[in-house]
Design an enzyme around this catalytic site. Structure first.
Site, short mmCIF file in Angstrom:
data_model
loop_
_atom_site.label_atom_id
_atom_site.label_comp_id
_atom_site.label_asym_id
_atom_site.label_seq_id
_atom_site.Cartn_x
_atom_site.Cartn_y
_atom_site.Cartn_z
N PHE A 44 44.00 33.51 36.53
CA PHE A 44 44.55 34.51 35.60
C PHE A 44 45.55 35.45 36.26
CE2 PHE A 44 40.04 33.59 34.90
CZ PHE A 44 40.10 32.92 33.69
N SER A 45 45.81 35.24 37.55
CA SER A 45 46.63 36.19 38.31
C SER A 45 48.11 35.96 38.06
CB SER A 45 46.33 36.06 39.80
OG SER A 45 47.22 36.84 40.56
N PRO A 53 36.36 33.94 40.17
CA PRO A 53 37.67 33.83 40.82
C PRO A 53 38.81 34.25 39.90
CG PRO A 53 36.33 31.92 41.34
CD PRO A 53 35.56 32.72 40.34
N CYS A 54 39.73 35.05 40.45
CA CYS A 54 40.79 35.63 39.63
C CYS A 54 42.06 34.79 39.62
CB CYS A 54 41.12 37.05 40.10
SG CYS A 54 41.79 37.11 41.79
N GLN A 55 42.19 33.82 40.53
CA GLN A 55 43.45 33.10 40.67
C GLN A 55 43.93 32.43 39.38
OE1 GLN A 55 41.04 33.02 42.90
NE2 GLN A 55 41.97 33.75 44.80
#
Length: 355
Positions: free
Chosen positions: A83-84, A79-81
């Site tokens: 680091f977004s 999941p990228c959230q």
């Protein structure tokens, strides 16, 4: 070459790798709607619906019994959230930040020939006083005999009609590997545009679902937003409205002009987010000034380069969340082709050496 896709979501990476010629053997994710979508599109693949922290190596091996017979690609798009840049509540304590660490034990046990990682560029920007998950992953790869290349990929360079920068890592235990060759842009094919991606879809109105495609459906709009978008030209935004339609928060504020904006037909789409079905959430207004609505789920899927017959499960908000989180299929396909090319070169080198 077999593929095990960790954090597979609705299957963007898996579909791209399948289109490149790889065999998708197993998907792993904890989201039920994404799992239903994945299983609908990969009926011959196994699936584990659970948090990766609850899954053992034995669980994975039992699902893919022929692991030792074919080369293996392990795909990990955690999941990228956390680091977004879109996440204003990023925290070092977010447990999703450490999910990449969970793949270490599977890599040690399965010994894949190749590893593919895709995430937001912010994943590599960590507090210098705290070794982040990406730094730990790089050290882990080096300590275990992998050579890798990491780079920031502009998705449009690989046939995606969208401005979408991604951190990509391709690792190999079969020798040094190069960055996949760009296919579009300078010295390549023309960039794919919004028109190329969605221009063929039939018109619908806000809140409607197309009779011929249940995924070609879009959110309804309040009367004030219908008025706003009806006064917005192709490629325009709130700067085109009369002052009485502008939100109080935006009056006198310069910036964030993408909100309430329309896309442009012959340009790239902005980066799709998990809320790309919402007119107020970005430049997600349909470019046709006769269609006063946000883009539909199918249009979002096309912009993410999913095949036109890809099946999605769940409500509209869940579907666009799945689409926004996905790896664009064309991006993954080109990376898969690069990995297969590398493997073939390795095999030819070995054969030549044996001669």
């Amino acid at each position: 070459m077999n593929v095990i896709d960790f954090f597979c979501g609705c299957g963007g990476a898996s579909k791209g790798l399948e289109l490149a010629g790889l065999n998708v053997s197993l998907g792993i994710d904890f989201d039920p709607d994404a799992a239903a979508t994945y299983q609908a599109n990969f009926p011959n693949a196994e699936f584990i619906l659970d948090d990766v922290r609850n899954i053992s190596v034995v669980d994975v091996i039992s699902k893919v019994p022929n692991l030792t017979e074919e080369p293996l690609l392990l795909c990990t798009c955690a999941p990228c959230q956390p680091f977004s840049n879109q996440n204003n509540k990023r925290s070092e304590s977010d447990i999703r930040r450490t999910l990449l660490d969970e793949t270490h034990r599977f890599i040690l046990a399965l010994n894949p020939e190749y590893i593919l990682l895709e995430n937001v560029p912010g994943m590599q920007n960590v507090n210098p006083e705290i070794e982040g998950p990406f730094c730990r992953f790089l050290s882990f790869l080096s300590d275990n005999g992998y050579q890798y290349i990491k780079f920031i990929a502009n998705s449009e360079d690989y046939g995606v009609p969208q401005k979408r920068k991604r951190l990509v890592l391709v690792a190999s235990r079969l020798g040094a590997i190069d960055e996949p060759k760009k296919t579009h842009g300078e010295d390549g094919l023309p960039f794919v545009t919004v028109r190329d991606a969605i221009g063929m879809l039939p018109p619908i109105k806000a809140g409607q679902t197309c009779d011929k495609d249940p995924i070609h459906k879009c959110s309804n709009l309040q009367a004030i937003n219908i008025e706003r978008i009806s006064l917005t030209p192709e490629g325009g935004d709130r700067r085109d409205w009369p002052s009485h339609l502008i939100n109080k928060a935006h009056k006198g504020y310069k910036g964030h002009y993408d909100t309430y904006g329309r896309m442009s037909w012959d340009k790239l789409s902005p980066t799709l987010t998990t809320k790309c079905h919402g007119y107020s959430n970005g430049r997600f207004g349909h470019p046709d000034t006769n269609q006063n609505r946000a883009i539909s789920a199918r249009e979002a899927a096309n912009i993410q380069t999913f095949p036109s017959d890809y099946i999605f499960k769940g409500a509209l908000t869940s579907i666009t969340k799945q689409i926004g989180n996905a790896v664009p299929c064309e991006l993954a396909r080109n990376f898969g082709l690069g990995i297969l090319h590398h493997f073939n070169q390795v095999q030819e080198g070995q054969n030549n050496g044996s001669d």
